[in-house]
Scaffold this active site. Structure first.
Site, PDB file in Angstrom:
ATOM      1  N   PRO A   1     -31.857  -2.484  40.674  1.00 11.41           N
ATOM      2  CA  PRO A   1     -31.008  -2.792  40.660  1.00 11.41           C
ATOM      3  C   PRO A   1     -29.431  -2.730  39.478  1.00 11.41           C
ATOM      4  CG  PRO A   1     -33.213  -4.176  40.568  1.00 11.41           C
ATOM      5  CD  PRO A   1     -33.315  -2.606  41.109  1.00 11.41           C
ATOM      6  N   CYS A   2     -29.155  -2.137  38.983  1.00 12.78           N
ATOM      7  CA  CYS A   2     -27.930  -1.992  37.683  1.00 12.78           C
ATOM      8  C   CYS A   2     -27.494  -3.539  38.295  1.00 12.78           C
ATOM      9  CB  CYS A   2     -27.478  -0.546  38.238  1.00 12.78           C
ATOM     10  SG  CYS A   2     -26.404  -0.056  39.567  1.00 12.78           S
TER      11      CYS A   2
END
Length: 157
Positions: free
Chosen positions: A120-121
């Site tokens: 989850p950047c």
């Protein structure tokens, strides 16, 4: 390596992988034909991504197999620790890695994340709470953060 294309609220997602795991998930900015038949090795990832977008899933359990340098892998492992509905700053990640001077390297590794949404950047924001660069476009980052928000709001940003 097998590939499938699925429709998401944010555009067409490309998913690639094999029996060793999913190597790449990305969002395409151009129209691509949606896959009618999903290869068996990709089916679990496709199902979980669809559940995520339907609001039925907050984590992913399929096997991952991204390619990257040792440093990139370390950063991506830290990203995997960010809980659904939460955000952290680049500085938070550099502190966890033990080198606050590596902020640009962390940002670069974040930008090279090959597993859109799953690693989850999009949950990494500026130290001041601002939205910062996102390979898929800031409008997608905003959408994802609002989608994951624990409380319904008009708009986070």
């Amino acid at each position: 390596m097998k590939t499938a294309y699925i429709q998401t609220p944010l555009g067409t997602a490309e998913i690639s992988g094999d029996e060793n795991g999913i190597a790449m998930i990305s969002i395409r900015n151009s129209e691509t034909e949606i896959s009618e038949n999903i290869p068996e090795t990709l089916r679990e990832a496709v199902d979980q991504l669809r559940d995520y977008f339907a609001g039925k899933r907050t984590d992913f359990t399929f096997k991952l197999n991204p390619s990257g340098t040792d440093f990139q892998q370390k950063v991506w492992q830290e990203l995997l620790k960010i809980p659904y509905g939460k955000t952290v700053s680049y500085m938070d990640i550099t502190k966890k890695l033990g080198d606050v001077k590596a902020i640009r390297a962390v940002a670069s590794a974040n930008g090279k994340n090959p597993l859109w949404i799953v690693v989850p950047c999009h949950r990494v924001i500026g130290t001041d709470g601002s939205l910062t660069g996102y390979a898929g476009g800031l409008w997608r980052k905003k959408w994802l953060l609002e989608h994951e928000s624990p409380t319904a709001q008009q708009s986070l940003f």
